[in-house]
Design a protein around this motif. Structure first.
Motif, PDB file in Angstrom:
ATOM      1  N   TYR A  46       0.793  -1.177  -0.192  1.00 28.62           N
ATOM      2  CA  TYR A  46       0.064   0.006  -0.068  1.00 28.62           C
ATOM      3  C   TYR A  46       0.867   1.209   0.135  1.00 28.62           C
ATOM      4  O   TYR A  46       0.779   2.186   0.882  1.00 28.62           O
ATOM      5  N   GLN A  87      -1.902   2.794  -3.219  1.00 26.54           N
ATOM      6  CA  GLN A  87      -2.850   4.015  -2.882  1.00 26.54           C
ATOM      7  C   GLN A  87      -3.659   4.393  -4.350  1.00 26.54           C
ATOM      8  O   GLN A  87      -4.612   4.910  -4.101  1.00 26.54           O
ATOM      9  N   ARG A 138      -0.521   7.210   5.787  1.00 23.28           N
ATOM     10  CA  ARG A 138      -0.743   7.312   4.418  1.00 23.28           C
ATOM     11  C   ARG A 138      -1.534   8.214   4.059  1.00 23.28           C
ATOM     12  O   ARG A 138      -2.604   8.423   4.631  1.00 23.28           O
ATOM     13  N   PRO A 149      -6.881   3.840   3.667  1.00 25.02           N
ATOM     14  CA  PRO A 149      -7.206   2.256   3.111  1.00 25.02           C
ATOM     15  C   PRO A 149      -8.641   2.028   3.156  1.00 25.02           C
ATOM     16  O   PRO A 149      -9.369   2.516   4.093  1.00 25.02           O
TER      17      PRO A 149
END
Length: 341
Positions: free
Chosen positions: A51, A56, A82, A86
Motif C-alpha cells: 500500500y 494507494q 498514508r 485504506p
C-alpha cells in the motif's frame, strides 16, 4: 467507450509507407485505451499486497471501477501514516492475508521475495494473480506458469512492463499477425525523464531529484539507472514475443551515471531496449539514431516489427502510481472477463 475508462496509453498498428523512416512514430491524438464495459455480476474481491504509491493509487482508482472491492491489504508497517485512507484494515499478518476470502491477489510490493512467495501460494489454490513486479515474474515465470496450468488460476502482469503503455498487449497483437522480427522500446520512465531533463540543460543530480519529487523514482534508483529494471521488462517481452523463459534471456545493459550524464548534457539521448532473435540489450543511444522517438518526461513506447513488414506501436506514461494503477485495472478486467467466457 465509457467516460470513466480514461487511460494513459494507446496502441496503434500500421504498415510503413515506402518513404517512412524507421524513426517515424504515430503519436496519439487522444490518450485513451478502450477497456471492456463490465456486465452486471458478482463483485470480485481483491487481496492487495502493498500500500505504497501504486497501492494507494489503485485504491483511489477502484472507487470508480464497479465490480471490484479491496478485501484485505498486507503491509510491512500497519501504523505508518498514508495519504490515501485504506478501504479496509491493513495488516502485517501474512497467514491471515493468504486466508482471505478473495479472488485476486494484486502484488505491488517492493519486496520481491514476499511477492514471489505470495504469488506461488495464491496460484496453488487455483486463484488469480495480477502482478506489477517485473523482477518476480521474470525470475519465476516458469514456476508461476506451471502453477497456472496445474491449478486453473490466472497470471496477468501487463502492469509490470511499460506502465500504462500497453507493451505486452502490443507484442501479443504483433505476434498474432505474424512472426516478430524486432522489438524496440523505451521501458523505463524514470530514465527517460532524467534524460529528457539532461537534454534541457539540467545536471544529473537535479534531474534525478526532480524525478523523485514527481514520484517517478525511488530513493535508491540504481536498478533504473544501471538498466536492470528495463532488462527485467525486456525479458518479459521476450516471453511474449518468442515464448522464451525470461530467466534464460541474457540482456546486455549500459548504465547512466553522473560521468556519462555530464558528457551528454544538452543533447537528447534515449535508453533503448532492443530485442530480436540475435539478442537483447538495454543501451544509451543518441535520439537521432535510436530507432524510436524521444517522448517527453516519463513516457514509455514500443515499436514491434513483424516478418511481413507490419509495425505495431504503443505509447503511454511509464512511471508513477496512476499509470501503473490503470494498467492493473486493465488486467483485473481481463481476469474477470475471461472467467465469464
Amino acid at each position: 467507450m465509457r467516460p470513466d475508462r480514461q487511460s494513459y496509453g494507446v496502441l496503434r498498428q500500421h504498415r510503413p509507407s515506402r518513404n517512412e523512416t524507421k524513426d517515424a512514430f504515430m503519436l496519439p491524438a487522444a490518450q485513451t485505451l478502450d477497456l471492456p464495459v463490465p456486465k452486471p455480476g458478482r463483485t470480485w474481491r481483491i487481496a492487495l499486497a502493498g500500500y505504497g504509491v501504486v497501492g494507494q493509487a489503485l485504491a483511489r482508482r477502484l472507487e470508480r471501477e464497479p465490480g471490484f472491492e479491496i478485501a484485505a491489504i498486507l503491509v510491512r508497517d500497519p501504523a505508518r501514516e498514508r495519504s490515501v485512507a485504506p478501504p479496509c484494515p491493513v495488516s502485517s499478518d501474512r497467514a491471515a492475508f493468504l486466508a482471505t476470502d478473495a479472488d485476486i491477489l494484486v502484488d505491488v510490493l517492493s519486496c520481491d521475495s514476499t511477492g514471489e512467495g505470495l504469488s506461488i501460494e495464491w496460484l496453488a489454490t487455483g486463484r488469480h494473480v495480477v502482478s506489477a513486479s517485473k523482477r518476480v515474474v521474470a525470475r519465476s515465470h516458469a514456476r508461476l506458469a506451471a502453477l497456472v496450468a496445474e491449478s486453473g488460476g490466472t497470471l496477468r502482469y501487463a502492469a509490470a512492463v511499460g506502465g500504462a503503455a500497453p507493451v505486452l498487449e502490443t507484442v501479443a497483437s504483433a505476434r498474432a499477425a505474424g512472426g516478430i522480427v524486432e522489438v524496440t522500446a523505451v521501458l523505463n520512465g524514470t530514465v527517460n525523464f532524467v534524460l529528457d531533463r539532461l537534454a534541457q540543460g539540467s545536471d544529473f543530480e537535479t534531474a534525478l531529484a526532480e524525478a523523485r519529487a514527481a514520484g517517478f523514482a525511488e530513493e535508491d534508483s540504481s536498478s533504473d539507472l544501471e538498466g536492470h529494471d528495463a532488462a527485467a521488462k525486456l525479458k518479459l517481452v521476450a516471453a511474449e514475443a518468442f515464448g522464451d523463459d525470461p530467466a534464460t534471456v541474457a540482456v546486455r545493459t549500459e548504465a547512466l551515471d553522473p560521468e556519462f550524464a555530464a558528457r551528454i548534457k544538452g543533447t537528447r539521448w534515449i535508453q533503448v531496449s532492443r530485442l530480436s532473435r540475435d539478442g537483447a540489450e538495454v543501451a544509451l543511444r543518441p535520439a537521432a539514431n535510436a530507432g524510436i522517438p524521444a517522448l517527453p518526461g516519463e513516457w514509455n513506447a514500443a515499436r514491434v516489427t513483424t516478418r511481413d513488414g507490419q509495425v505495431f506501436q504503443c505509447a503511454g506514461r511509464g512511471a508513477g502510481g496512476a499509470p501503473t494503477a490503470e494498467a492493473i485495472i486493465g488486467d483485473l478486467c481481463r481476469v474477470r472477463d475471461a472467467a465469464r467466457c
